[in-house]
Design a protein around this motif. Structure first.
Motif, PDB file in Angstrom:
ATOM      1  N   LEU A  20       0.834  -1.199   0.000  1.00 37.49           N
ATOM      2  CA  LEU A  20       0.000   0.000   0.000  1.00 37.49           C
ATOM      3  C   LEU A  20       0.874   1.256   0.000  1.00 37.49           C
ATOM      4  CD1 LEU A  20      -2.877  -0.993   2.436  1.00 37.49           C
ATOM      5  CD2 LEU A  20      -2.979  -0.754  -0.047  1.00 37.49           C
ATOM      6  N   PRO A  21       0.431   2.311  -0.684  1.00 38.50           N
ATOM      7  CA  PRO A  21       1.255   3.525  -0.780  1.00 38.50           C
ATOM      8  C   PRO A  21       1.225   4.340   0.505  1.00 38.50           C
ATOM      9  CG  PRO A  21      -0.840   3.869  -1.880  1.00 38.50           C
ATOM     10  CD  PRO A  21      -0.821   2.418  -1.467  1.00 38.50           C
ATOM     11  N   ALA A  22       2.240   5.182   0.664  1.00 35.72           N
ATOM     12  CA  ALA A  22       2.308   6.047   1.844  1.00 35.72           C
ATOM     13  C   ALA A  22       1.090   6.954   1.948  1.00 35.72           C
ATOM     14  CB  ALA A  22       3.584   6.881   1.796  1.00 35.72           C
ATOM     15  N   SER A  23       0.503   7.319   0.801  1.00 37.93           N
ATOM     16  CA  SER A  23      -0.661   8.210   0.819  1.00 37.93           C
ATOM     17  C   SER A  23      -1.833   7.608   1.587  1.00 37.93           C
ATOM     18  CB  SER A  23      -1.088   8.552  -0.607  1.00 37.93           C
ATOM     19  OG  SER A  23      -1.411   7.374  -1.333  1.00 37.93           O
ATOM     20  N   PHE A  24      -1.961   6.280   1.554  1.00 37.82           N
ATOM     21  CA  PHE A  24      -3.040   5.649   2.322  1.00 37.82           C
ATOM     22  C   PHE A  24      -2.822   5.851   3.818  1.00 37.82           C
ATOM     23  CE2 PHE A  24      -4.294   1.897   4.839  1.00 37.82           C
ATOM     24  CZ  PHE A  24      -5.665   2.082   4.809  1.00 37.82           C
ATOM     25  N   PHE A  25      -1.592   5.689   4.274  1.00 41.49           N
ATOM     26  CA  PHE A  25      -1.327   5.830   5.699  1.00 41.49           C
ATOM     27  C   PHE A  25      -1.433   7.288   6.146  1.00 41.49           C
ATOM     28  CE2 PHE A  25       0.639   1.857   4.374  1.00 41.49           C
ATOM     29  CZ  PHE A  25       0.002   0.989   5.256  1.00 41.49           C
ATOM     30  N   ASP A  26      -1.166   8.212   5.232  1.00 38.86           N
ATOM     31  CA  ASP A  26      -1.428   9.612   5.542  1.00 38.86           C
ATOM     32  C   ASP A  26      -2.934   9.854   5.665  1.00 38.86           C
ATOM     33  OD1 ASP A  26       1.215  10.459   5.677  1.00 38.86           O
ATOM     34  OD2 ASP A  26       1.325  10.874   3.534  1.00 38.86           O
ATOM     35  N   GLU A  27      -3.711   9.174   4.834  1.00 36.84           N
ATOM     36  CA  GLU A  27      -5.164   9.287   4.934  1.00 36.84           C
ATOM     37  C   GLU A  27      -5.654   8.729   6.272  1.00 36.84           C
ATOM     38  OE1 GLU A  27      -9.215   8.167   2.380  1.00 36.84           O
ATOM     39  OE2 GLU A  27      -7.273   7.320   1.795  1.00 36.84           O
ATOM     40  N   VAL A  28      -5.068   7.622   6.701  1.00 36.29           N
ATOM     41  CA  VAL A  28      -5.406   7.074   8.012  1.00 36.29           C
ATOM     42  C   VAL A  28      -5.095   8.084   9.105  1.00 36.29           C
ATOM     43  CG1 VAL A  28      -4.747   5.337   9.730  1.00 36.29           C
ATOM     44  CG2 VAL A  28      -5.145   4.660   7.352  1.00 36.29           C
ATOM     45  N   ALA A  29      -3.889   8.659   9.056  1.00 39.83           N
ATOM     46  CA  ALA A  29      -3.485   9.622  10.090  1.00 39.83           C
ATOM     47  C   ALA A  29      -4.415  10.824  10.121  1.00 39.83           C
ATOM     48  CB  ALA A  29      -2.047  10.068   9.854  1.00 39.83           C
ATOM     49  N   GLY A  30      -4.936  11.208   8.956  1.00 43.38           N
ATOM     50  CA  GLY A  30      -5.851  12.332   8.914  1.00 43.38           C
ATOM     51  C   GLY A  30      -7.282  11.989   9.285  1.00 43.38           C
ATOM     52  N   SER A  31      -7.625  10.717   9.312  1.00 41.48           N
ATOM     53  CA  SER A  31      -9.000  10.293   9.584  1.00 41.48           C
ATOM     54  C   SER A  31      -9.271  10.020  11.060  1.00 41.48           C
ATOM     55  CB  SER A  31      -9.337   9.030   8.775  1.00 41.48           C
ATOM     56  OG  SER A  31      -9.273   9.292   7.383  1.00 41.48           O
ATOM     57  N   VAL A  32      -8.230   9.601  11.798  1.00 41.49           N
ATOM     58  CA  VAL A  32      -8.438   9.264  13.201  1.00 41.49           C
ATOM     59  C   VAL A  32      -8.502  10.534  14.051  1.00 41.49           C
ATOM     60  CG1 VAL A  32      -7.356   7.005  13.019  1.00 41.49           C
ATOM     61  CG2 VAL A  32      -5.949   8.975  13.597  1.00 41.49           C
ATOM     62  N   ARG A  33      -9.277  10.442  15.116  1.00 42.96           N
ATOM     63  CA  ARG A  33      -9.349  11.537  16.089  1.00 42.96           C
ATOM     64  C   ARG A  33      -8.658  11.072  17.357  1.00 42.96           C
ATOM     65  NH1 ARG A  33     -15.696  13.500  15.444  1.00 42.96           N
ATOM     66  NH2 ARG A  33     -15.554  14.081  13.225  1.00 42.96           N
ATOM     67  N   LEU A  34      -7.530  11.673  17.637  1.00 43.25           N
ATOM     68  CA  LEU A  34      -6.723  11.290  18.784  1.00 43.25           C
ATOM     69  C   LEU A  34      -6.324  12.541  19.555  1.00 43.25           C
ATOM     70  CD1 LEU A  34      -4.428   8.742  16.921  1.00 43.25           C
ATOM     71  CD2 LEU A  34      -6.191   8.143  18.593  1.00 43.25           C
ATOM     72  N   ALA A  35      -6.301  12.426  20.866  1.00 44.02           N
ATOM     73  CA  ALA A  35      -5.945  13.560  21.720  1.00 44.02           C
ATOM     74  C   ALA A  35      -4.485  13.466  22.130  1.00 44.02           C
ATOM     75  CB  ALA A  35      -6.841  13.586  22.959  1.00 44.02           C
ATOM     76  N   PRO A  36      -3.793  14.595  22.272  1.00 42.46           N
ATOM     77  CA  PRO A  36      -2.404  14.568  22.734  1.00 42.46           C
ATOM     78  C   PRO A  36      -2.261  13.778  24.033  1.00 42.46           C
ATOM     79  CG  PRO A  36      -2.988  16.771  22.002  1.00 42.46           C
ATOM     80  CD  PRO A  36      -4.262  15.970  22.013  1.00 42.46           C
ATOM     81  N   GLY A  37      -1.246  12.929  24.065  1.00 48.15           N
ATOM     82  CA  GLY A  37      -0.997  12.124  25.263  1.00 48.15           C
ATOM     83  C   GLY A  37      -1.651  10.772  25.263  1.00 48.15           C
ATOM     84  N   GLU A  38      -2.626  10.551  24.363  1.00 47.96           N
ATOM     85  CA  GLU A  38      -3.217   9.209  24.287  1.00 47.96           C
ATOM     86  C   GLU A  38      -2.171   8.223  23.787  1.00 47.96           C
ATOM     87  OE1 GLU A  38      -7.968   9.413  23.782  1.00 47.96           O
ATOM     88  OE2 GLU A  38      -6.860   9.903  21.942  1.00 47.96           O
ATOM     89  N   ARG A  39      -2.421   6.932  24.049  1.00 43.69           N
ATOM     90  CA  ARG A  39      -1.417   5.905  23.797  1.00 43.69           C
ATOM     91  C   ARG A  39      -1.870   4.959  22.692  1.00 43.69           C
ATOM     92  NH1 ARG A  39      -1.031   2.716  28.738  1.00 43.69           N
ATOM     93  NH2 ARG A  39       0.995   1.973  28.013  1.00 43.69           N
ATOM     94  N   LEU A  40      -0.927   4.648  21.796  1.00 41.02           N
ATOM     95  CA  LEU A  40      -1.172   3.735  20.689  1.00 41.02           C
ATOM     96  C   LEU A  40      -0.190   2.583  20.770  1.00 41.02           C
ATOM     97  CD1 LEU A  40      -1.128   6.324  17.728  1.00 41.02           C
ATOM     98  CD2 LEU A  40      -2.880   6.027  19.485  1.00 41.02           C
TER      99      LEU A  40
END
Length: 240
Positions: A20-40
């Motif tokens: 999968l291209p890097a653009s897909f993972f950028d789309e993922v990063a832009g789609s999730v709602r995460l708050a500073p300090g949360e853990r992944l």
């Protein structure tokens, strides 16, 4: 054969260890709602490029687990430059059976790493409203016996198409993004893989594993050209 070393050579210069291209993972990063300090957490994180992008974008803390010292070293070097505050922790360990816990992470990830964690386990690791990113290779259709022989596996070693969506539904996950690698994306990935090994072999004519690495890379490329690509689907889900 040192498979970890072979994989590190084959993936030279590739940020992500799948077609999968890097653009897909950028789309993922832009789609999730995460708050500073949360853990992944990501099981089988490879070079941890996805975790780095998520941490850069959202200010989260991330843990990556992988067996490959080669990939983790590369990830740590990148993290030292891009996130010197230590927001991304990379651990060398067998991710199979890693204790994810219950509702412990804001997002759980496992991509292209085989059955390190079931979709159900990834879903249990996040609270309601949490995020799961999961996916792997799968059959496109009914695999012919010659393909099974070339891969050295049985039909049951890979899931059927659409198994990911079915597992996610049973785990209480809602699909947000679903992306399958195209034939052209697989072609580019396979070509890069082979070219990396060929260049390395030319530069290391006396390495004791040179011939074995070349044979493995060329056999994989021949299999791809003869039978076409496998399926490869990744989904971003949110827990109900």
């Amino acid at each position: 054969m040192d498979r970890a070393r072979f994989s590190a050579i084959a993936h030279t210069g590739l940020s992500f260890l799948n077609p999968l291209p890097a653009s897909f993972f950028d789309e993922v990063a832009g789609s999730v709602r995460l708050a500073p300090g949360e853990r992944l957490i990501e099981l089988g994180c490879g070079k941890a490029e996805l975790l780095l992008r998520l941490a850069e974008r959202h200010g989260v803390a991330a843990t990556g687990i992988d067996r490959s010292a080669h990939f983790l070293d590369e990830g740590r070097r990148a993290a030292a430059v891009r996130l010197p505050d230590g927001a991304v922790e990379l651990l060398q360990a067998d991710a199979a059976g890693w204790p994810l816990g219950s509702s412990r992470w804001a997002m759980s990830i496992c991509i292209g790493s085989g059955p390190l964690a079931s979709v159900a386990a990834l879903a249990a690791a996040v609270p309601a409203g949490g995020w799961v990113l999961a996916g792997d290779a799968h059959w496109r259709g009914d695999p012919p016996p010659d393909l099974l022989a070339a891969l050295g596996c049985t039909r049951g070693d890979l899931p059927e198409a659409h198994a990911l969506e079915a597992e996610a539904e049973r785990a209480g996950l809602v699909p947000i993004l679903l992306r399958s690698a195209s034939t052209s994306e697989w072609d580019a990935y396979e070509a890069a893989w082979l070219a990396n090994v060929e260049r390395w072999a030319e530069d290391h004519p006396l390495d004791p594993e040179r011939d074995a690495f070349l044979a493995r890379a060329r056999a994989g490329n021949e299999r791809h050209r003869r039978f076409g690509p496998l399926g490869f689907t990744v989904g971003l889900f949110r827990k109900r």
